[in-house]
Design a protein around this motif. Structure first.
Motif, mmCIF file in Angstrom:
data_model
loop_
_atom_site.group_PDB
_atom_site.id
_atom_site.type_symbol
_atom_site.label_atom_id
_atom_site.label_comp_id
_atom_site.label_asym_id
_atom_site.label_seq_id
_atom_site.Cartn_x
_atom_site.Cartn_y
_atom_site.Cartn_z
ATOM 1 N N ASP A 36 -19.067 -35.429 102.538
ATOM 2 C CA ASP A 36 -18.536 -36.714 102.973
ATOM 3 C C ASP A 36 -18.975 -37.841 102.049
ATOM 4 O O ASP A 36 -18.576 -38.992 102.242
ATOM 5 N N HIS A 37 -19.826 -37.527 101.083
ATOM 6 C CA HIS A 37 -20.342 -38.497 100.116
ATOM 7 C C HIS A 37 -20.213 -37.922 98.713
ATOM 8 O O HIS A 37 -20.117 -36.702 98.537
ATOM 9 N N VAL A 38 -20.212 -38.794 97.742
ATOM 10 C CA VAL A 38 -20.211 -38.345 96.345
ATOM 11 C C VAL A 38 -21.534 -37.665 96.060
ATOM 12 O O VAL A 38 -22.600 -38.177 96.386
ATOM 13 N N SER A 39 -21.492 -36.486 95.453
ATOM 14 C CA SER A 39 -22.705 -35.732 95.154
ATOM 15 C C SER A 39 -23.076 -35.876 93.684
ATOM 16 O O SER A 39 -22.214 -35.872 92.803
ATOM 17 N N THR A 40 -24.381 -36.016 93.426
ATOM 18 C CA THR A 40 -24.855 -36.053 92.043
ATOM 19 C C THR A 40 -25.120 -34.654 91.503
ATOM 20 O O THR A 40 -25.484 -34.508 90.334
ATOM 21 N N ALA A 41 -24.959 -33.634 92.347
ATOM 22 C CA ALA A 41 -25.104 -32.263 91.857
ATOM 23 C C ALA A 41 -24.036 -31.992 90.802
ATOM 24 O O ALA A 41 -22.869 -32.340 90.987
ATOM 25 N N ASP A 42 -24.429 -31.382 89.693
ATOM 26 C CA ASP A 42 -23.434 -31.069 88.674
ATOM 27 C C ASP A 42 -22.598 -29.838 89.051
ATOM 28 O O ASP A 42 -21.564 -29.576 88.454
ATOM 29 N N ARG A 43 -23.057 -29.111 90.089
ATOM 30 C CA ARG A 43 -22.318 -27.947 90.582
ATOM 31 C C ARG A 43 -22.272 -27.998 92.112
ATOM 32 O O ARG A 43 -22.987 -27.277 92.790
ATOM 33 N N PRO A 44 -21.457 -28.858 92.675
ATOM 34 C CA PRO A 44 -21.362 -28.943 94.136
ATOM 35 C C PRO A 44 -20.449 -27.855 94.694
ATOM 36 O O PRO A 44 -19.300 -27.710 94.277
ATOM 37 N N LEU A 45 -20.971 -27.078 95.634
ATOM 38 C CA LEU A 45 -20.218 -25.986 96.230
ATOM 39 C C LEU A 45 -20.082 -26.210 97.726
ATOM 40 O O LEU A 45 -21.009 -26.685 98.381
ATOM 41 N N VAL A 46 -18.926 -25.844 98.264
ATOM 42 C CA VAL A 46 -18.715 -25.870 99.707
ATOM 43 C C VAL A 46 -18.992 -24.476 100.247
ATOM 44 O O VAL A 46 -18.430 -23.488 99.760
ATOM 45 N N GLY A 47 -19.889 -24.392 101.218
ATOM 46 C CA GLY A 47 -20.215 -23.086 101.771
ATOM 47 C C GLY A 47 -21.243 -23.196 102.870
ATOM 48 O O GLY A 47 -21.782 -24.267 103.148
ATOM 49 N N ASP A 48 -21.532 -22.065 103.483
ATOM 50 C CA ASP A 48 -22.418 -21.984 104.642
ATOM 51 C C ASP A 48 -23.689 -21.250 104.244
ATOM 52 O O ASP A 48 -23.628 -20.136 103.705
ATOM 53 N N ALA A 49 -24.834 -21.856 104.509
ATOM 54 C CA ALA A 49 -26.106 -21.224 104.145
ATOM 55 C C ALA A 49 -26.357 -19.936 104.923
ATOM 56 O O ALA A 49 -27.233 -19.148 104.548
ATOM 57 N N ARG A 50 -25.597 -19.693 105.976
ATOM 58 C CA ARG A 50 -25.717 -18.433 106.715
ATOM 59 C C ARG A 50 -24.908 -17.316 106.077
ATOM 60 O O ARG A 50 -25.097 -16.142 106.414
ATOM 61 N N SER A 51 -24.004 -17.657 105.181
ATOM 62 C CA SER A 51 -23.090 -16.675 104.603
ATOM 63 C C SER A 51 -23.719 -15.985 103.393
ATOM 64 O O SER A 51 -24.052 -16.656 102.409
ATOM 65 N N PRO A 52 -23.869 -14.663 103.421
ATOM 66 C CA PRO A 52 -24.405 -13.969 102.249
ATOM 67 C C PRO A 52 -23.592 -14.222 100.987
ATOM 68 O O PRO A 52 -24.154 -14.423 99.909
ATOM 69 N N ASP A 53 -22.266 -14.242 101.117
ATOM 70 C CA ASP A 53 -21.423 -14.449 99.935
ATOM 71 C C ASP A 53 -21.571 -15.866 99.385
ATOM 72 O O ASP A 53 -21.665 -16.063 98.163
ATOM 73 N N ASP A 54 -21.599 -16.862 100.263
ATOM 74 C CA ASP A 54 -21.715 -18.258 99.806
ATOM 75 C C ASP A 54 -23.062 -18.499 99.128
ATOM 76 O O ASP A 54 -23.140 -19.173 98.095
ATOM 77 N N VAL A 55 -24.115 -17.976 99.713
ATOM 78 C CA VAL A 55 -25.440 -18.174 99.119
ATOM 79 C C VAL A 55 -25.574 -17.404 97.824
ATOM 80 O O VAL A 55 -26.151 -17.905 96.845
ATOM 81 N N ALA A 56 -25.022 -16.196 97.767
ATOM 82 C CA ALA A 56 -25.080 -15.422 96.528
ATOM 83 C C ALA A 56 -24.402 -16.176 95.382
ATOM 84 O O ALA A 56 -24.921 -16.232 94.259
ATOM 85 N N ALA A 57 -23.244 -16.764 95.667
ATOM 86 C CA ALA A 57 -22.545 -17.529 94.627
ATOM 87 C C ALA A 57 -23.350 -18.762 94.224
ATOM 88 O O ALA A 57 -23.425 -19.113 93.043
ATOM 89 N N ALA A 58 -23.973 -19.416 95.205
ATOM 90 C CA ALA A 58 -24.735 -20.629 94.919
ATOM 91 C C ALA A 58 -26.000 -20.342 94.119
ATOM 92 O O ALA A 58 -26.484 -21.203 93.372
ATOM 93 N N LEU A 59 -26.558 -19.144 94.255
ATOM 94 C CA LEU A 59 -27.808 -18.792 93.569
ATOM 95 C C LEU A 59 -27.606 -18.395 92.120
ATOM 96 O O LEU A 59 -28.583 -18.183 91.392
ATOM 97 N N ASP A 60 -26.374 -18.319 91.669
ATOM 98 C CA ASP A 60 -26.108 -17.924 90.288
ATOM 99 C C ASP A 60 -26.766 -18.896 89.306
ATOM 100 O O ASP A 60 -26.483 -20.098 89.333
ATOM 101 N N GLY A 61 -27.660 -18.397 88.474
ATOM 102 C CA GLY A 61 -28.315 -19.224 87.464
ATOM 103 C C GLY A 61 -29.402 -20.128 87.983
ATOM 104 O O GLY A 61 -29.899 -20.994 87.248
ATOM 105 N N VAL A 62 -29.816 -19.950 89.228
ATOM 106 C CA VAL A 62 -30.787 -20.843 89.860
ATOM 107 C C VAL A 62 -32.214 -20.356 89.613
ATOM 108 O O VAL A 62 -32.503 -19.159 89.656
ATOM 109 N N ASP A 63 -33.118 -21.301 89.370
ATOM 110 C CA ASP A 63 -34.533 -20.988 89.133
ATOM 111 C C ASP A 63 -35.411 -21.263 90.344
ATOM 112 O O ASP A 63 -36.502 -20.690 90.472
ATOM 113 N N ALA A 64 -35.007 -22.171 91.216
ATOM 114 C CA ALA A 64 -35.782 -22.519 92.413
ATOM 115 C C ALA A 64 -34.812 -23.032 93.467
ATOM 116 O O ALA A 64 -33.679 -23.427 93.153
ATOM 117 N N VAL A 65 -35.273 -23.032 94.716
ATOM 118 C CA VAL A 65 -34.399 -23.389 95.833
ATOM 119 C C VAL A 65 -35.069 -24.440 96.714
ATOM 120 O O VAL A 65 -36.264 -24.340 97.026
#
Length: 289
Positions: A36-65
């Protein structure tokens, strides 16, 4: 550490954290049910933190959470919805990060994890200042979910060796919103007595998050946070006498001293709060440092 995944990226803390991380040179992947707001994330994704598929996609290339996604109050869903959403999201994020070998995760716990502030029964804390080991008495789904999240953090450390910091946030808002909230609380200070009138400026919340992400401490740790003073513009000992006369106080208090012990934040993370609503943006210690 270069890229950080922020879940709950469109929440108030999530947005501020993304801005702070970007300013510190991090790349940010954001995950949110919607934006609902402009995000400063350079990779903003729409998804549910409960979803294995959404979280797997979001974790691509990630070093920390940084995991912030949650239903933040028991009134915002049925007990089943609040508990299941929060616990499932945290476990999903921790387990997937652990299996990928991600070394560091910071999760949002709450001052409510020990249950007394939102308890439906007339209970009081075992003592002040509140610390991470204060006895729990839980009667609501939200507080229970945060307590379980802290246990999930310990499990992730034991199972995958993931280093997890669970930050027990109190009331966290911008200075403007804190002043507005304090004005309402002044009319009935009893509503915040069981959480020690604790609060944290949003800027300090972001600083604590970054300190936790950059910390070299290993293991799973619960860390309590709060400003160095109470939200109500009255002496702390006066508030205690009037609204918590039966609660033991383990150390002397003076002025508007806080009733949350934040020594673990200082010792483990090197974090101390800078901001106060009572002193023109900064605490005395910040002004004189």
């Amino acid at each position: 550490m270069k890229r950080v995944l922020v879940t709950g990226a469109d929440g108030s803390i999530g947005r501020a954290a993304a801005i702070g991380l970007y300013a510190d040179g991090y790349d940010v992947t954001g995950l949110s049910l919607r934006y609902d707001h402009v995000s400063t994330a350079d990779r903003p994704l729409v998804g549910d933190a409960r979803s294995p598929d959404d979280v797997a996609a979001a974790l691509d290339g990630v070093d920390a959470v940084l995991h912030l996604a949650a239903i933040p109050h028991p009134s915002l869903g049925t007990p089943e919805e609040v508990f299941e959403n929060n616990v499932a999201a945290t476990f999903n994020v921790l387990s997937q990060a652990g299996q990928r070998g991600i070394d560091r995760v910071v999760i949002a716990s709450s001052i409510n994890a020990f249950g007394v502030p939102m308890n439906v029964n007339p209970v009081v804390p075992a003592y002040y200042p509140l610390d991470e080991d204060v006895r729990a008495d839980i009667s609501d789904a939200y507080s229970l979910s945060k307590s379980v999240d802290e246990q999930s953090a310990r499990m992730a450390w034991r199972r995958w060796g993931t280093n997890v910091i669970a930050l027990r946030f109190p009331l966290v808002k911008s200075r403007k919103d804190l002043l507005r909230f304090a004005a309402k609380a002044e009319s009935d200070p009893s509503i915040m007595a069981r959480e020690g009138w604790a609060y944290l400026d949003l800027r300090d919340g972001v600083a604590a998050i970054i300190a936790a992400l950059e910390s070299s401490v290993t293991g799973a740790h619960v860390v309590g946070l709060a400003a160095d003073d109470v939200l109500i513009d009255r002496p702390t000992d006066e508030l205690l006498r009037e609204y918590a006369p039966t609660v033991p106080v383990r150390r002397p208090v003076a002025g508007r001293d806080a009733l949350v012990d934040t020594s673990r934040a200082r010792d483990l993370l090197g974090f101390s709060p800078r901001y106060s609503i009572h002193n023109d943006d900064h605490t005395v210690s910040a002004i004189t440092s």
